[in-house]
Design a protein around this motif. Structure first.
Motif, short mmCIF file in Angstrom:
data_model
loop_
_atom_site.label_atom_id
_atom_site.label_comp_id
_atom_site.label_asym_id
_atom_site.label_seq_id
_atom_site.Cartn_x
_atom_site.Cartn_y
_atom_site.Cartn_z
N ARG A 11 34.88 48.52 55.67
CA ARG A 11 36.06 47.99 55.00
C ARG A 11 36.50 48.87 53.83
N GLN A 12 35.56 49.62 53.24
CA GLN A 12 35.92 50.48 52.13
C GLN A 12 35.68 51.95 52.48
N TYR A 52 23.95 40.86 44.91
CA TYR A 52 24.77 41.18 46.08
C TYR A 52 24.33 42.46 46.79
N SER A 107 28.29 48.97 47.93
CA SER A 107 28.25 47.86 48.89
C SER A 107 28.15 46.52 48.18
N ALA A 132 31.59 45.42 47.06
CA ALA A 132 32.38 44.91 48.18
C ALA A 132 31.96 43.49 48.56
N ARG A 133 30.66 43.25 48.57
CA ARG A 133 30.17 41.91 48.91
C ARG A 133 30.55 40.90 47.83
N TYR A 134 30.47 41.30 46.56
CA TYR A 134 30.87 40.43 45.45
C TYR A 134 32.33 40.01 45.62
N ARG A 135 33.18 40.97 45.93
CA ARG A 135 34.60 40.67 46.10
C ARG A 135 34.82 39.67 47.23
N ARG A 136 34.13 39.90 48.36
CA ARG A 136 34.31 39.00 49.50
C ARG A 136 33.85 37.58 49.18
N GLU A 137 32.73 37.46 48.49
CA GLU A 137 32.15 36.15 48.27
C GLU A 137 32.71 35.43 47.04
N GLY A 192 35.80 36.45 45.46
CA GLY A 192 37.25 36.50 45.44
C GLY A 192 37.84 37.14 44.21
N ASP A 213 37.60 40.88 41.40
CA ASP A 213 37.14 42.25 41.20
C ASP A 213 36.22 42.31 39.97
#
Length: 247
Positions: free
Chosen positions: A8-9, A155, A201, A204-209, A211, A213
Motif C-alpha cells: 500500500r505504501q 503496531y 510498516s 501504515a498499520r497505525y493509520r489503518r487501525e 484512522g 496520521d
C-alpha cells in the motif's frame, strides 16, 4: 505465509528509503567465488538489486509483492520476478550470492534457508542485513525513540525484535563469516526524515487501525529543535549484517 505490509505504501517506500553504503557491497562481493548470478530475495523496490548489478553479470530480484516490483528501478542486467522467498523458481546450483536487504525478518525462515541451499553453487554466499533505529542528534533522540517504541510500538510486527537486536539473534543456519561494522549515513532535511518515517510498516498499520496520521505531530515537535526547513543533518543507522557460506 507472506505478510504483505508494504504494497500500500510501495511508492513511498521506494522514494524514502536510504541507500546502502558501497563498502557493504564491496565486502560481501569480495567473499564470492564468481560473479555470474546474484539473487536479491524480497527485493522490494530493487534498491539492493540495482547496486548488485554493478558487480554481477546478472541479478534476479524477486519479491512476493507485485506492487513493490512495479516501483523497482530499471537496470539492464537486473530481472525482476514476483516469487516467494521459499519458491524462487531459480535453477539448482545457479546462484553465486543471495542477498536479503531489510527483509529477512519477514520471511519463512526455514523455507528460505532450504531454497538458498537448493539454488546456491557450492561455496556460494548468503548475506542478510537490516537497520533499525535512526539517529539525528541528541536533541531529537528522545522524540524519535518515544515515537518508535511508544506511539507506534504496538503496531510493529513481531519480527521487528530481530531488527532491534541487529539481526544477532535471527536464525541463520549457514557457516558464518565474521563481518566488520557498517553504518548507513545520509544528510537529510526534516521533511526527508518525515517521509522515511511514513514508510515504516508500523506507521501504515497505525493509520489503518486508528484512522489518523501519527507522523505529523512528531514532525511538529521535532521542528522546534531542528531549525529551518532547509537545514540538513546527518542521519545514521547501524547496519546489522549476517553473512554465511553455503556448502
Amino acid at each position: 505465509m507472506f505478510l504483505d505490509l508494504f504494497s500500500r505504501q510501495a511508492s513511498t517506500y521506494a522514494a524514502a528509503r536510504p541507500s546502502y553504503p558501497d563498502a557493504l557491497y564491496r565486502f560481501i562481493v569480495s567473499l564470492v567465488p564468481r560473479r555470474l548470478l546474484a539473487w536479491d530475495c524480497a527485493t522490494g523496490n530493487g534498491q539492493a538489486a540495482r547496486d548488485l548489478g554493478r558487480y554481477f553479470e546478472r541479478v534476479i530480484a524477486t519479491d512476493a509483492s507485485a506492487e513493490q516490483i512495479a516501483h523497482a528501478a530499471n537496470v539492464p542486467n537486473v530481472e525482476y520476478r514476483v516469487a516467494a522467498a521459499e519458491a524462487s523458481g531459480l535453477p539448482e546450483r545457479s546462484v553465486d550470492l543471495t542477498t536479503v536487504a531489510q527483509a529477512l525478518h519477514w520471511l519463512d525462515l526455514d523455507g528460505f534457508a532450504r531454497e538458498v541451499r537448493r539454488v546456491t553453487v557450492p561455496g556460494g554466499v548468503v548475506a542478510a542485513w537490516s537497520y533499525g533505529a535512526c539517529h539525528a542528534g541528541d536533541d531529537v533522540e528522545e522524540l524519535l525513540r518515544d515515537f518508535e517504541h511508544g506511539i507506534v510500538g504496538p503496531y510493529w510486527n513481531a519480527g521487528r525484535r530481530w531488527v532491534d537486536e541487529g539481526y544477532r539473534t535471527i536464525p541463520f543456519p549457514f557457516e558464518e563469516v565474521p563481518v566488520p561494522p557498517f553504518e548507513l549515513r545520509v544528510e537529510w532535511s526534516l521533511s526527508q526524515l518525515g517521509e522515511y518515517v511514513k514508510s515504516w510498516s508500523a506507521v501504515a498499520r497505525y493509520r489503518r487501525e486508528c484512522g489518523e496520521d501519527p507522523v505529523a505531530p512528531l514532525m511538529e515537535r521535532m521542528a522546534n529543535h531542528w531549525g529551518s526547513a532547509e537545514r540538513t543533518r546527518d542521519v545514521t543507522w547501524a547496519l546489522g549484517l549476517r553473512v554465511g557460506r553455503v556448502g
